[in-house]
Write a protein that holds these residues in place. Structure first.
Motif, PDB file in Angstrom:
ATOM      1  N   PHE A   1       0.833  -1.210   0.000  1.00  0.00           N
ATOM      2  CA  PHE A   1       0.000   0.000   0.000  1.00  0.00           C
ATOM      3  C   PHE A   1       0.863   1.253   0.000  1.00  0.00           C
ATOM      4  CE2 PHE A   1      -2.699   3.288   2.043  1.00  0.00           C
ATOM      5  CZ  PHE A   1      -3.670   3.346   1.052  1.00  0.00           C
ATOM      6  N   LEU A   2       2.086   1.152   0.517  1.00  0.00           N
ATOM      7  CA  LEU A   2       2.950   2.331   0.583  1.00  0.00           C
ATOM      8  C   LEU A   2       3.229   2.909  -0.815  1.00  0.00           C
ATOM      9  CD1 LEU A   2       5.426   1.263   3.398  1.00  0.00           C
ATOM     10  CD2 LEU A   2       3.394   2.718   3.565  1.00  0.00           C
ATOM     11  N   PHE A   3       3.150   2.045  -1.849  1.00  0.00           N
ATOM     12  CA  PHE A   3       3.358   2.566  -3.204  1.00  0.00           C
ATOM     13  C   PHE A   3       2.240   3.523  -3.628  1.00  0.00           C
ATOM     14  CE2 PHE A   3       6.220  -1.010  -3.139  1.00  0.00           C
ATOM     15  CZ  PHE A   3       7.322  -0.486  -3.796  1.00  0.00           C
ATOM     16  N   ALA A   4       1.147   3.548  -2.865  1.00  0.00           N
ATOM     17  CA  ALA A   4       0.069   4.507  -3.151  1.00  0.00           C
ATOM     18  C   ALA A   4       0.544   5.952  -2.949  1.00  0.00           C
ATOM     19  CB  ALA A   4      -1.140   4.226  -2.261  1.00  0.00           C
ATOM     20  N   PHE A   5       1.635   6.121  -2.205  1.00  0.00           N
ATOM     21  CA  PHE A   5       2.139   7.471  -1.935  1.00  0.00           C
ATOM     22  C   PHE A   5       3.146   7.919  -2.998  1.00  0.00           C
ATOM     23  CE2 PHE A   5       0.592   5.941   2.123  1.00  0.00           C
ATOM     24  CZ  PHE A   5      -0.113   7.033   2.587  1.00  0.00           C
ATOM     25  N   TYR A   6       3.500   7.014  -3.904  1.00  0.00           N
ATOM     26  CA  TYR A   6       4.452   7.359  -4.962  1.00  0.00           C
ATOM     27  C   TYR A   6       3.671   7.718  -6.207  1.00  0.00           C
ATOM     28  CZ  TYR A   6       8.162   6.853  -8.425  1.00  0.00           C
ATOM     29  OH  TYR A   6       9.051   7.076  -9.453  1.00  0.00           O
ATOM     30  N   ASN A   7       3.688   8.983  -6.569  1.00  0.00           N
ATOM     31  CA  ASN A   7       2.928   9.431  -7.723  1.00  0.00           C
ATOM     32  C   ASN A   7       3.768  10.353  -8.593  1.00  0.00           C
ATOM     33  OD1 ASN A   7       0.990  10.139  -9.567  1.00  0.00           O
ATOM     34  ND2 ASN A   7      -0.117  11.519  -8.191  1.00  0.00           N
ATOM     35  N   PRO A   8       4.654   9.765  -9.415  1.00  0.00           N
ATOM     36  CA  PRO A   8       5.517  10.604 -10.249  1.00  0.00           C
ATOM     37  C   PRO A   8       4.741  11.289 -11.363  1.00  0.00           C
ATOM     38  CG  PRO A   8       5.797   8.295 -10.796  1.00  0.00           C
ATOM     39  CD  PRO A   8       4.877   8.334  -9.623  1.00  0.00           C
ATOM     40  N   THR A   9       5.295  12.383 -11.873  1.00  0.00           N
ATOM     41  CA  THR A   9       4.667  13.113 -12.973  1.00  0.00           C
ATOM     42  C   THR A   9       4.613  12.275 -14.243  1.00  0.00           C
ATOM     43  OG1 THR A   9       5.499  15.144 -12.023  1.00  0.00           O
ATOM     44  CG2 THR A   9       4.823  15.238 -14.316  1.00  0.00           C
ATOM     45  N   ASN A  10       5.625  11.431 -14.426  1.00  0.00           N
ATOM     46  CA  ASN A  10       5.690  10.567 -15.609  1.00  0.00           C
ATOM     47  C   ASN A  10       4.608   9.474 -15.496  1.00  0.00           C
ATOM     48  OD1 ASN A  10       6.311   8.672 -17.559  1.00  0.00           O
ATOM     49  ND2 ASN A  10       8.533   8.826 -17.259  1.00  0.00           N
ATOM     50  N   LEU A  11       3.592   9.574 -16.366  1.00  0.00           N
ATOM     51  CA  LEU A  11       2.442   8.666 -16.291  1.00  0.00           C
ATOM     52  C   LEU A  11       2.851   7.193 -16.371  1.00  0.00           C
ATOM     53  CD1 LEU A  11      -0.758   8.536 -16.324  1.00  0.00           C
ATOM     54  CD2 LEU A  11      -0.543   8.347 -18.808  1.00  0.00           C
ATOM     55  N   VAL A  12       3.895   6.903 -17.159  1.00  0.00           N
ATOM     56  CA  VAL A  12       4.307   5.509 -17.327  1.00  0.00           C
ATOM     57  C   VAL A  12       4.839   4.953 -15.995  1.00  0.00           C
ATOM     58  CG1 VAL A  12       5.813   3.932 -18.595  1.00  0.00           C
ATOM     59  CG2 VAL A  12       4.806   5.904 -19.762  1.00  0.00           C
ATOM     60  N   LEU A  13       5.682   5.729 -15.341  1.00  0.00           N
ATOM     61  CA  LEU A  13       6.196   5.321 -14.032  1.00  0.00           C
ATOM     62  C   LEU A  13       5.060   5.201 -13.010  1.00  0.00           C
ATOM     63  CD1 LEU A  13       9.429   7.417 -13.379  1.00  0.00           C
ATOM     64  CD2 LEU A  13       9.228   4.936 -13.584  1.00  0.00           C
ATOM     65  N   ASP A  14       4.162   6.180 -13.048  1.00  0.00           N
ATOM     66  CA  ASP A  14       2.996   6.190 -12.168  1.00  0.00           C
ATOM     67  C   ASP A  14       2.228   4.874 -12.317  1.00  0.00           C
ATOM     68  OD1 ASP A  14       0.567   6.639 -10.916  1.00  0.00           O
ATOM     69  OD2 ASP A  14      -0.017   8.337 -12.149  1.00  0.00           O
ATOM     70  N   LYS A  15       1.919   4.521 -13.574  1.00  0.00           N
ATOM     71  CA  LYS A  15       1.166   3.295 -13.821  1.00  0.00           C
ATOM     72  C   LYS A  15       1.948   2.058 -13.395  1.00  0.00           C
ATOM     73  CE  LYS A  15      -1.719   4.783 -17.735  1.00  0.00           C
ATOM     74  NZ  LYS A  15      -2.984   4.134 -17.365  1.00  0.00           N
ATOM     75  N   TYR A  16       3.260   2.059 -13.689  1.00  0.00           N
ATOM     76  CA  TYR A  16       4.078   0.885 -13.371  1.00  0.00           C
ATOM     77  C   TYR A  16       3.969   0.542 -11.890  1.00  0.00           C
ATOM     78  CZ  TYR A  16       7.890  -2.475 -13.547  1.00  0.00           C
ATOM     79  OH  TYR A  16       8.614  -3.637 -13.486  1.00  0.00           O
ATOM     80  N   PHE A  17       4.118   1.545 -11.036  1.00  0.00           N
ATOM     81  CA  PHE A  17       4.125   1.258  -9.587  1.00  0.00           C
ATOM     82  C   PHE A  17       2.733   1.295  -8.967  1.00  0.00           C
ATOM     83  CE2 PHE A  17       8.566   2.260 -10.428  1.00  0.00           C
ATOM     84  CZ  PHE A  17       9.158   1.138  -9.847  1.00  0.00           C
ATOM     85  N   TRP A  18       1.770   1.880  -9.665  1.00  0.00           N
ATOM     86  CA  TRP A  18       0.377   1.796  -9.227  1.00  0.00           C
ATOM     87  C   TRP A  18      -0.044   0.324  -9.168  1.00  0.00           C
ATOM     88  CZ3 TRP A  18      -3.991   0.019 -12.008  1.00  0.00           C
ATOM     89  CH2 TRP A  18      -5.234   0.358 -11.482  1.00  0.00           C
ATOM     90  N   TRP A  19       0.453  -0.434 -10.145  1.00  0.00           N
ATOM     91  CA  TRP A  19       0.117  -1.863 -10.143  1.00  0.00           C
ATOM     92  C   TRP A  19       0.737  -2.607  -8.971  1.00  0.00           C
ATOM     93  CZ3 TRP A  19      -3.935  -3.669 -12.290  1.00  0.00           C
ATOM     94  CH2 TRP A  19      -4.414  -3.150 -13.488  1.00  0.00           C
ATOM     95  N   TRP A  20       1.779  -2.052  -8.371  1.00  0.00           N
ATOM     96  CA  TRP A  20       2.374  -2.714  -7.205  1.00  0.00           C
ATOM     97  C   TRP A  20       1.410  -2.686  -6.030  1.00  0.00           C
ATOM     98  CZ3 TRP A  20       8.197  -3.260  -6.312  1.00  0.00           C
ATOM     99  CH2 TRP A  20       8.839  -3.534  -7.529  1.00  0.00           C
TER     100      TRP A  20
END
Lengths: 144, 462
Positions: free
Chosen positions: B179-198
């Protein structure tokens, strides 16, 4: 009675298999991070694009739309909306600006978000930037 | 009736879970209507708000269910009272009030206003699917979950350690960590999506399956009387397969979001194996029930347990496999087929496992003995069939709609526009609303089961 397959063997498969999978996944992630700059169009993330992503999130656009296929399935895909609207950021802005406050009788309608000119430019630039990510040729056609 | 008095803290968690479940379904029906009557409740409750309420309520009530399940089964497995029943009750109220305030926030003000007043500018985490909660709510979730894991962990570590409780704890720790990855929200949408799935994938196709497996194993031990050694061995093998297939199986979300091409292969191969643990879970549940050493009086709980295994296999396993291979997913990605899979998978795996443990635990928590009265169990069983069949029908209808959508919008020589396709699917969507109403009837039947008494009982009415 000797058991061919014991509980401790099962536990070892769980621990070993689980750890190996996570390590492999982390390894693949490191490799992906190294390759992403060639594909994710990051060199074109301008302050407008960054603002646009913020506007996208602050208005929960993903609650109706998909973007690169992810989101809700109530409204059109927006990963290629820039191309669909004739490669025009202006058309995206007009579309968002023109939504009737009370909706359209009997039809789905996007809410009127009352965005500022700066926010409109941001969201349009964000969607243009998104459309230039290398997505392995997805979506299959212009309709998204 | 309870072996340990502190197990009683599970009861408010289960009641809250059921209450939020009802609200979730009502919002599901609103959305179902909005699919065919586009202006329904517009602009008061736009679709995105209804959807956010629907999905967030689901997550929150399942978490209430997991917590209640843990508070119920951990003392029994550990053979000691809960470390702190007071902490468990305090966290219950904090979680309920925070959850309720968040939902009220969604409905009372525009989402952008909610983002502004909750300080989303300071640490932007909002506006991403399933993670729409204000950042402050997310922080609250972390605090509640940490307190919960501390309480459960202390109980397990100072008591008897069983495979069931240790697997459960592993799953819960995984839930908190990812759940801690919910706090990682980079501007780069691709990175955002990559770790959103974590958060999203590694929850539902990873650590949540450990929680599911542990709860199922606990109930099967109790209702079948089969030797714990056998059940625990099955549990280990199932969750081993879950992680081996599911962790790298995350790759089936990395086909078309800007990630490298090799994920098309890696994701396809590993995620194609993801049905295996679910198939094993079905074999496991049926074989344990067939080898039962006693006929437990709570036959409703047995039905829920078997139903969980079968429906999870269908929803997560079969419907997941249907569109998990990259060449197929190229056409199905983000269509109604995805919605079909999401509904049956969540219902089969997670809704049903929570209802399974509630069914097993509630008679004990309510001093009814090992099982609810026969009439109550019959209503429970009826509600199982009403809800399960209507959810299967919803899934079939969305699958039909999805196939039509894929053919006309994605594969046709002259592809139709999204909205034109949606108009053409109205029949499917209307039937889905009807199936949704049947589901609601099933849910009310389920609730009625808690109030049913046998005729012999003094309070019985004609």
């Amino acid at each position: 009675m000797s058991e061919p397959f014991t509980k401790s063997m099962a536990r070892n498969i769980f621990i070993g298999g689980g750890l190996f999978s996570f390590l492999l996944f982390v390894g693949l992630t490191v490799d992906t991070m190294e390759r992403l700059p060639e594909r994710d169009n990051r060199q074109n993330i301008t302050p407008e694009v960054a603002l646009g992503k913020k506007v996208w999130e602050d208005n929960n656009c993903v609650g109706c739309h998909t973007i690169l296929g992810e989101g809700a399935y109530f409204a059109p895909e927006l990963g290629n909306v820039y191309q669909r609207l004739g490669h025009s950021t202006e058309a995206i802005k007009v579309m968002i600006k023109s939504r009737p406050v009370e909706g359209v009788p009997g039809r789905r309608s996007m809410p009127q978000f009352n965005l500022t000119e700066e926010e409109l430019e941001g969201i349009a630039q964000f969607l243009k930037w998104t459309s230039e990510i290398n997505t392995n040729n997805w979506p299959p056609n212009i309709q998204g | 009736m309870l072996k340990y008095q502190s197990q009683a803290v599970a009861k408010p968690y289960f009641i809250a879970a059921i209450g939020l479940f009802v609200a979730q379904i009502l919002f599901g029906l609103i959305m179902g209507l909005q699919y065919v009557m586009g202006d329904f409740l517009f602009p008061e409750i736009p679709f995105n708000i209804a959807r956010m309420v629907h999905t967030n309520l689901l997550i929150v009530w399942l978490l209430f269910g997991f917590m209640g399940a843990s508070y119920f089964l951990v003392p029994e497995e550990s053979e000691r009272e809960l470390h702190s029943p007071k902490l468990a009750l305090a966290l219950f109220w904090i979680f309920l009030v925070a959850g309720a305030l968040t939902i009220v926030g969604y409905l009372a003000v525009p989402y952008a206003t909610l983002a502004e007043i909750t300080g989303n500018d300071l640490l932007p985490t909002m506006g991403r699917e399933f993670l729409e909660q204000p950042t402050i709510t997310k922080i609250g979730i972390v605090i509640v979950v940490l307190g919960f894991i501390y309480n459960i962990g202390m109980t397990i570590l100072s008591g008897r350690k069983t495979v069931v409780s240790v697997v459960l704890l592993t799953g819960l720790v995984g839930l908190a960590v990812f759940f801690l990855f919910a706090f990682y929200n980079p501007t780069n949408l691709v990175l955002d999506k990559y770790f959103w799935w974590w958060v999203v994938h590694l929850w539902v196709e990873g650590v949540w399956e450990l929680i599911l497996g542990a709860i199922l194993a606990f109930v099967l031990i109790k209702v079948t009387g089969v030797d714990r050694e056998i059940i625990e061995k099955w549990l280990y093998v199932i969750i081993a397969m879950t992680l081996i297939t599911g962790v790298i199986g995350t790759g089936h979300h990395y086909y078309f979001i800007g990630t490298p091409e090799y994920w098309l292969w890696v994701g396809s191969v590993f995620s194609a194996l993801e049905p295996i643990p679910f198939f094993m879970m079905t074999l496991f549940a049926f074989s344990m029930v067939n080898r039962r050493r006693k006929d437990h009086p709570n036959q409703a709980a047995v039905l829920w347990a078997l139903g969980t295994a079968v429906t999870a296999f269908l929803g997560a396993g079969v419907w997941g496999f249907m569109h998990t291979l990259a060449p197929v997913n190229y056409y199905t990605h983000g269509t109604q087929l995805t919605a079909a899979h999401g509904h049956l998978a969540f219902y089969g795996a997670y809704v049903l496992i929570v209802l399974t443990i509630i069914s097993y635990a509630m008679p004990l928590l309510r001093n009814q003995g090992e099982a609810a009265p026969a009439k109550a169990q019959n209503l429970e069983k009826l509600s199982f069939w009403l809800m399960t069949i209507s959810m299967v029908v919803i899934t079939l209808l969305l699958t039909g709609a999805g196939i039509m959508q894929i053919m006309t919008q994605r594969m046709a020589e002259e592809p139709m526009s999204f909205m034109a396709v949606q108009d053409s699917l109205a029949t499917f969507y209307w039937l889905r609303v009807i199936a949704g109403l049947v589901f609601l009837v099933g849910l009310f039947t389920y609730i009625a089961s808690f109030f049913a008494k046998d005729k012999a009982a003094p309070m019985a009415t004609k």
